[in-house]
Design an enzyme around this catalytic site. Structure first.
Site, PDB file in Angstrom:
ATOM      1  N   LEU B  71      -3.495  -3.809   0.833  1.00  0.00           N
ATOM      2  CA  LEU B  71      -2.843  -5.031  -0.213  1.00  0.00           C
ATOM      3  C   LEU B  71      -3.482  -6.180   0.264  1.00  0.00           C
ATOM      4  O   LEU B  71      -3.248  -7.372  -0.804  1.00  0.00           O
ATOM      5  CB  LEU B  71      -1.552  -4.976  -0.352  1.00  0.00           C
ATOM      6  CG  LEU B  71      -0.653  -3.276  -1.170  1.00  0.00           C
ATOM      7  CD1 LEU B  71       0.589  -3.715  -1.218  1.00  0.00           C
ATOM      8  CD2 LEU B  71      -1.484  -3.414  -1.920  1.00  0.00           C
ATOM      9  N   ASP B 160      -5.055   0.640  11.396  1.00  0.00           N
ATOM     10  CA  ASP B 160      -5.833   0.977  11.380  1.00  0.00           C
ATOM     11  C   ASP B 160      -6.627  -0.283  10.420  1.00  0.00           C
ATOM     12  O   ASP B 160      -6.385  -1.413  10.253  1.00  0.00           O
ATOM     13  CB  ASP B 160      -5.959   1.383   9.553  1.00  0.00           C
ATOM     14  CG  ASP B 160      -6.769   1.392   8.442  1.00  0.00           C
ATOM     15  OD1 ASP B 160      -6.899   2.796   8.831  1.00  0.00           O
ATOM     16  OD2 ASP B 160      -7.102   0.940   8.484  1.00  0.00           O
ATOM     17  N   ASP B 315      -8.311   4.764   0.466  1.00  0.00           N
ATOM     18  CA  ASP B 315      -8.891   3.605   1.180  1.00  0.00           C
ATOM     19  C   ASP B 315      -9.240   1.945   0.838  1.00  0.00           C
ATOM     20  O   ASP B 315     -10.014   1.657   0.998  1.00  0.00           O
ATOM     21  CB  ASP B 315      -9.948   3.828   2.345  1.00  0.00           C
ATOM     22  CG  ASP B 315      -9.957   2.806   3.477  1.00  0.00           C
ATOM     23  OD1 ASP B 315      -9.529   1.683   3.675  1.00  0.00           O
ATOM     24  OD2 ASP B 315     -11.592   3.162   4.342  1.00  0.00           O
TER      25      ASP B 315
END
Lengths: 369, 440
Positions: B71, B160, B315
């Protein structure tokens, strides 16, 4: 495999050919300097690329020279025949023809280059084009301007052609997408260096009279070499028999699928070769560790006088330069009787004149007339 | 709160084994009743004041859950914000998303987790579940304060964008998270092998002269993680699995009882490295893990069918146009996915006969909800009324200029797809409805 890739590529390019451009000749007129849009523009009847030619090609089908992949044999022959005509100009006392008078060419070199850049510049000057040299140290690139903005600013000055050398593979394709000028790839990363392959082909043809069925050995750093890729595409199209050789740590994945034999032993590679093409060890591109030392590299892959004896008695030795003497090639070979390395440089000018002339819309017929 | 009647749709709810034409009555944000639809007799009577959503011909399924979204907020609001990202998600048929912690600063503690949760409540359109860092600052050195983040709403941890490169730290993370029962989500990549690579290593990278990322870079990391999951019994979830070798390792580990789950992305299911060549170095074909070869793609499709793959996650990686309009080498990795995932999967998986709608709903709703341990992914009575309506026959072209996302970096612009989400309901409230002639 390779053939079907080419067909796909042609289709892709044809689909993209849509953007009109002001100032071009109307459709159907003689081949124009500014044909519409990027990529390949069929100048003969549609679908003719797949048919055997009834007569030699008059003009280039490509609008840009981005790489040798996708260039057919007729187009390559046209460039080489045109280069032959231009080679004569360089032997005159006054080495200049008015062919590209009024055309502006930007040499946009984002990576160090002496040979290629000078060669293009001389070619442009002998064609009477106006040239502008643009390189990172003298440009806004050091001020952080993006490639796109730099390109757009160059475009705003309405050049006819942009010759680009760039460290990133695909940078010329990027320019071709965003600029109206004809783009000539003067080396992009590890991708292609098409004018090098063309001048190599010209040299081979001059020396051997043909390219078809010659055994060409290409030896060295295959991983980082754009010269290799352009040569493989061109030589395969022209029917040569290509064997490549280098340490496995410097061979890109699935290289054999490009249609070449791959070996790790230089003695095997040069055995019976008509042409030996040495590639530079690109120490500036090495991540390090691809081979233990220059000394060991020379022992395993260096081209020595003894190794040359395995080739055909009339072998020619080529190198795109700059050479690392004593690493990939022995001085005795580089300066020896079989070496055509300096002739390559001479031919480079003629080949680049031909490329510039043809991309500007010239035809071989006009030139002869 | 107002009530809503979703009338006459084909309700597909794998959690309850449902696939039939039903009316769903929603009251106070929950599924209140499920009744057989009346068909020609007009069906259920809507309670007074209830809004009626005609769903005949539509698929009605539990709202989709995307467990892998970037985001970008806080810190990279020029790419995406919680507000725009959740609107994009709603438009794409998602009712819940989990957002990765590689923001600026990284979500490695209470403050950022709470910021995301409160910002999502204030400006978000759908449910947002933060994923916290494994390590402080995502630096891969020492564990972040995972307990704090879980208390504030984090549902998983991950570094990540960076793999957890250190086996000792990964072991600690898998053991420590057992306190909370949350998964450790790992981006599997051996960076000594992938260094400077920009696309899958293979025939295409050789032709294009681009530096390759070998499949082994992912598989080595997957193998190491699986060994640690077997050792610790911690819950391992492998993000964006992309190679046939990785898939085979997961398959075997699961047979051995290792607690592992995995996800794949829509783009790895529909594109291969050939797209980089066809796109002439289009930076919107550059992502990490890279688009793999056809054999890998086919293996992933098989993994969807045989159950090895648990979830499909986008993703979603928004990047500003200026960032993507660069040389291929310099452009950042990643593409947006929220607004294309459902139609891509409806068209390329369901319509192509790879999986049926029920399995797709498992992959995109039920399973990711279960992996994250959130009470979503079902339409049973009493469940949150998070519902996605899909028109399986609606055909439209992807148009990035219509995206709700702030970013447009998609390789799917211009693709004509059939099967689009047409309405998205979160907690009983219709948060998105596609305004086309076909949906009226």
């Amino acid at each position: 495999m390779i053939e079907s890739d080419r067909t796909e590529e042609r289709a892709t390019r044809a689909r993209r050919a849509s953007r009109p451009r002001p100032g071009t000749r109307p459709p159907g007129a003689a081949p124009a300097a500014g044909s519409p849009a990027a990529g390949r523009v069929p100048r003969r009847e549609a679908g003719s690329a797949a048919l055997p030619a009834a007569e030699p090609l008059a003009a280039l089908e490509h609008r840009h020279l981005l790489g040798m992949r996708g260039f057919g044999g007729e187009e390559i022959d046209l460039i080489l025949d045109t280069a032959k005509a231009f080679a004569e100009v360089s032997t005159r006392p006054i080495k200049k023809v008015p062919t590209l008078r009024g055309k502006t060419i930007v040499n946009f070199f984002m990576e160090p280059s002496t040979r290629t850049r000078s060669s293009f510049e001389i070619a442009e000057k002998r064609l009477s084009a106006d040239t502008l040299n643009f390189s990172p140290s003298s440009s806004s690139v050091v001020k952080g301007e993006s490639l796109l903005d730099t390109a757009r600013n160059l475009e705003a000055m309405a050049p006819d052609m942009i010759v680009i050398r760039h460290k990133a593979a695909g940078a010329p394709h990027f320019l071709a997408r965003h600029c109206r000028s004809h783009i000539i790839n003067a080396g992009d990363g590890a991708h292609e260096h098409p004018t090098q392959a063309l001048l190599d082909a010209f040299t081979i043809r001059e020396k051997k009279g043909r390219i078809r069925d010659l055994r060409v050995a290409i030896v060295g750093d295959l991983l980082h070499s754009r010269v290799l890729r352009s040569n493989i595409f061109l030589l395969n199209t022209m029917g040569a028999d290509v064997v490549v050789c280098g340490p496995p740590t410097l061979i890109p994945a699935e290289l054999a699928r490009l249609g070449v034999a791959v070996t790790f032993r230089i003695d095997e590679a040069v055995e019976g070769a008509d042409v030996i093409m040495m590639l530079r060890i690109q120490r500036e591109r090495q991540q390090g560790g691809a081979f233990p030392s220059p000394r060991e590299y020379y022992n395993l892959f260096g081209l020595t006088v003894e190794r040359v004896r395995r080739a055909r008695p009339d072998v020619i030795i080529m190198h795109p330069g700059p050479m690392n003497r004593g690493i990939e090639i022995d001085s005795a070979v580089a300066d020896g009787p079989f070496s055509v390395i300096l002739e390559q440089v001479t031919n480079g000018v003629a080949v680049r004149m031909a490329v510039l002339y043809l991309l500007a819309g010239g035809t071989l017929g006009e030139l002869a007339g | 709160m107002e009530s809503l009647l979703v009338k006459g749709g084909r309700v597909i709810d794998p959690a309850t084994g449902t696939d039939s034409v039903l009316d769903l009555l929603v009251r106070d944000g929950k599924i209140a009743e499920r009744r057989p639809s009346g068909g020609g007799r007009g069906g259920s009577q809507a309670p007074p004041g209830a809004r009626v959503l005609e769903a005949a011909g539509r698929i009605v399924c539990p709202g989709f859950v995307d467990m892998h979204v970037h985001l970008r907020e806080p810190g990279q609001e020029h790419k995406e914000t919680i507000e725009t990202g959740t609107r994009a998600a709603a438009a794409g048929g998602f009712t819940s998303i989990a957002c990765m912690p590689n923001t600026e600063p990284w979500n490695d503690g209470l403050a950022v987790t709470e910021y995301i949760v409160s910002e999502a409540r204030r400006r978000g359109t759908i449910n947002v579940y933060p994923i916290g860092c494994v390590s402080k600052g995502g630096r891969g050195e020492e564990l972040a304060e995972i307990g704090d983040m879980v208390r504030s709403g984090a549902v998983a941890v991950s570094d990540d964008g960076r793999p957890v490169a250190n086996s000792y730290l990964m072991r600690m993370a898998l053991e420590y998270t057992r306190i909370f029962g949350i998964p450790v989500i790992d981006h599997c990549e051996d960076r000594t092998l992938s260094a400077a690579g920009v696309m899958h290593e293979g025939y295409v990278s050789t032709v294009l002269g681009l530096k390759g990322i070998p499949a082994a870079a992912e598989e080595i990391a997957v193998g190491a993680d699986l060994a640690l999951a077997a050792l610790t019994k911690g819950r391992l979830h492998i993000a964006h699995l992309s190679t046939r070798g990785s898939l085979e390792k997961v398959r075997r580990a699961r047979e051995d009882g290792v607690p592992v789950t995995c996800e794949v992305t829509p783009h790895h299911l529909v594109l291969t490295d050939g797209a980089v060549m066809e796109g002439d170095y289009d930076p919107n074909t550059k992502m990490n893990p890279p688009l793999r070869d056809e054999e890998d793609r086919r293996a992933l499709l098989q993994g969807l069918r045989d159950g090895t793959i648990d979830a499909i996650a986008t993703d979603h990686a928004p990047h500003h146009l200026d960032e993507k309009l660069q040389e291929f080498d310099d452009a950042p990795f990643g593409i947006v996915g929220l607004e294309t995932a459902v139609p891509l999967m409806m068209d390329r998986l369901v319509r192509a006969g790879v999986v049926d709608v029920k399995r797709l709903v498992e992959l995109m709703s039920l399973n990711p909800a279960r992996i994250l341990g959130i009470s979503k992914g079902t339409l049973e009575v009493g469940a949150d009324a998070d519902i996605t309506l899909i028109d399986p026959e609606l055909e439209a072209a992807v148009d990035t200029s219509l995206f709700r996302s702030k970013s447009r970096n998609s390789p799917f612009h211009g693709w004509t797809l059939r099967g689009w989400p047409v309405a998205t309901i979160v907690g009983g409230r219709v948060v998105h409805e596609m305004q086309t002639a076909a949906t009226r």
